[in-house]
Write a protein that holds these residues in place. Sequence first.
Motif, short mmCIF file in Angstrom:
data_model
loop_
_atom_site.label_atom_id
_atom_site.label_comp_id
_atom_site.label_asym_id
_atom_site.label_seq_id
_atom_site.Cartn_x
_atom_site.Cartn_y
_atom_site.Cartn_z
N ILE A 1 29.25 -40.28 -39.52
CA ILE A 1 29.05 -41.69 -39.72
C ILE A 1 29.45 -42.08 -41.10
O ILE A 1 28.68 -41.42 -42.17
N GLN A 2 30.10 -43.01 -41.45
CA GLN A 2 30.51 -43.52 -42.83
C GLN A 2 29.84 -44.96 -42.86
O GLN A 2 29.86 -45.79 -41.74
N VAL A 3 29.02 -45.02 -44.10
CA VAL A 3 28.50 -46.46 -44.34
C VAL A 3 29.15 -46.77 -45.60
O VAL A 3 28.95 -46.21 -46.66
N ASN A 4 30.19 -47.71 -45.60
CA ASN A 4 30.67 -48.66 -46.73
C ASN A 4 30.02 -49.66 -47.08
O ASN A 4 29.88 -50.77 -46.36
N VAL A 5 29.60 -49.80 -48.31
CA VAL A 5 28.84 -50.86 -48.91
C VAL A 5 29.76 -51.64 -50.03
O VAL A 5 30.18 -51.07 -50.97
N LYS A 6 29.95 -52.80 -49.72
CA LYS A 6 30.73 -53.74 -50.77
C LYS A 6 29.69 -54.82 -51.42
O LYS A 6 28.92 -55.47 -50.62
N LYS A 7 29.74 -54.59 -52.69
CA LYS A 7 28.75 -55.48 -53.63
C LYS A 7 29.51 -55.84 -54.67
O LYS A 7 30.34 -55.30 -55.15
N ILE B 1 28.64 -54.53 -45.48
CA ILE B 1 28.32 -53.38 -45.12
C ILE B 1 29.08 -52.95 -43.66
O ILE B 1 29.04 -53.50 -42.67
N LYS B 2 29.85 -51.73 -43.81
CA LYS B 2 30.42 -51.48 -42.49
C LYS B 2 29.98 -50.16 -42.01
O LYS B 2 29.89 -49.08 -42.97
N ILE B 3 29.75 -49.91 -40.91
CA ILE B 3 29.25 -48.37 -40.24
C ILE B 3 30.16 -48.16 -39.28
O ILE B 3 30.48 -48.89 -38.45
N SER B 4 30.83 -46.96 -39.36
CA SER B 4 31.79 -46.56 -38.33
C SER B 4 31.58 -44.95 -38.15
O SER B 4 31.02 -44.23 -38.86
N GLY B 5 31.88 -44.36 -36.96
CA GLY B 5 32.11 -43.20 -36.73
C GLY B 5 31.04 -42.56 -35.86
O GLY B 5 30.38 -43.21 -35.34
N ASP C 1 32.26 -46.80 -27.92
CA ASP C 1 32.11 -45.14 -27.86
C ASP C 1 31.42 -44.85 -29.02
O ASP C 1 30.93 -43.76 -29.33
N THR C 2 31.91 -45.44 -30.19
CA THR C 2 31.29 -44.84 -31.56
C THR C 2 30.47 -46.13 -32.10
O THR C 2 30.89 -47.10 -31.92
N ILE C 3 29.71 -45.89 -33.21
CA ILE C 3 29.39 -46.95 -34.17
C ILE C 3 30.46 -47.78 -35.06
O ILE C 3 31.20 -46.77 -35.51
N HIS C 4 30.53 -48.61 -34.83
CA HIS C 4 31.46 -49.34 -35.53
C HIS C 4 31.35 -50.99 -35.77
O HIS C 4 31.56 -51.73 -34.86
N VAL C 5 30.55 -51.24 -36.59
CA VAL C 5 29.88 -52.73 -36.72
C VAL C 5 30.30 -53.23 -38.18
O VAL C 5 30.32 -52.09 -39.16
N GLN C 6 30.58 -54.39 -38.42
CA GLN C 6 30.64 -54.75 -39.86
C GLN C 6 29.70 -55.94 -39.94
O GLN C 6 29.55 -56.91 -38.99
N MET C 7 28.99 -56.02 -41.00
CA MET C 7 28.18 -57.02 -41.34
C MET C 7 28.75 -57.72 -42.65
O MET C 7 28.61 -57.22 -43.52
N ILE D 1 25.99 -38.05 -41.86
CA ILE D 1 26.17 -39.46 -42.46
C ILE D 1 26.50 -39.58 -43.84
O ILE D 1 25.54 -38.50 -44.57
N LYS D 2 27.23 -40.36 -44.35
CA LYS D 2 27.78 -40.52 -45.70
C LYS D 2 27.57 -41.84 -46.16
O LYS D 2 28.13 -42.82 -45.25
N ILE D 3 27.11 -42.21 -47.17
CA ILE D 3 27.00 -43.66 -47.70
C ILE D 3 27.79 -43.70 -48.76
O ILE D 3 27.44 -43.20 -49.71
N ARG D 4 28.61 -44.82 -48.86
CA ARG D 4 29.59 -45.10 -50.12
C ARG D 4 29.36 -46.46 -50.76
O ARG D 4 29.39 -47.35 -49.86
#
Length: 104
Positions: A2-8, A16-20, A63-69, A100-103
């Motif tokens: 799971i990739q958590v990509n955070v834009k600030k 915040i985008k969660i995928s995989g 099928d996989t977590i793929h959400v964008q907030m 899980i990895k957070i960027r």
Amino acid sequence: MIQVNVKKDQNGYQEIKISGHSEYEVRGKDIVCASVSSIFITTANALFRYQNNAIEVKQEDTDTIHVQMNLLKHDQVIDLLVENMLALLEELASQYPKNIKIRK
């Protein structure tokens, strides 16, 4: 994984985008995916209840977590809820670094 990509930016968290998929266990028995889903859904529901137009959520598949907030508004409560969500995800990532990895 799971990739958590955070834009600030200077105004705070913007996206915040969660995928995989964590691949910790088979679908339906994966505690890491279930934890990420629970953390995200709880936060999104709290944000919607606090201010229904504070965020926009997009889910691309099931099928996989793929959400964008996308955070459309900011105030102390909204930012606190988002920071809490990220802290929970970071704690999970520290326990399951292969899943899980957070960027930021």
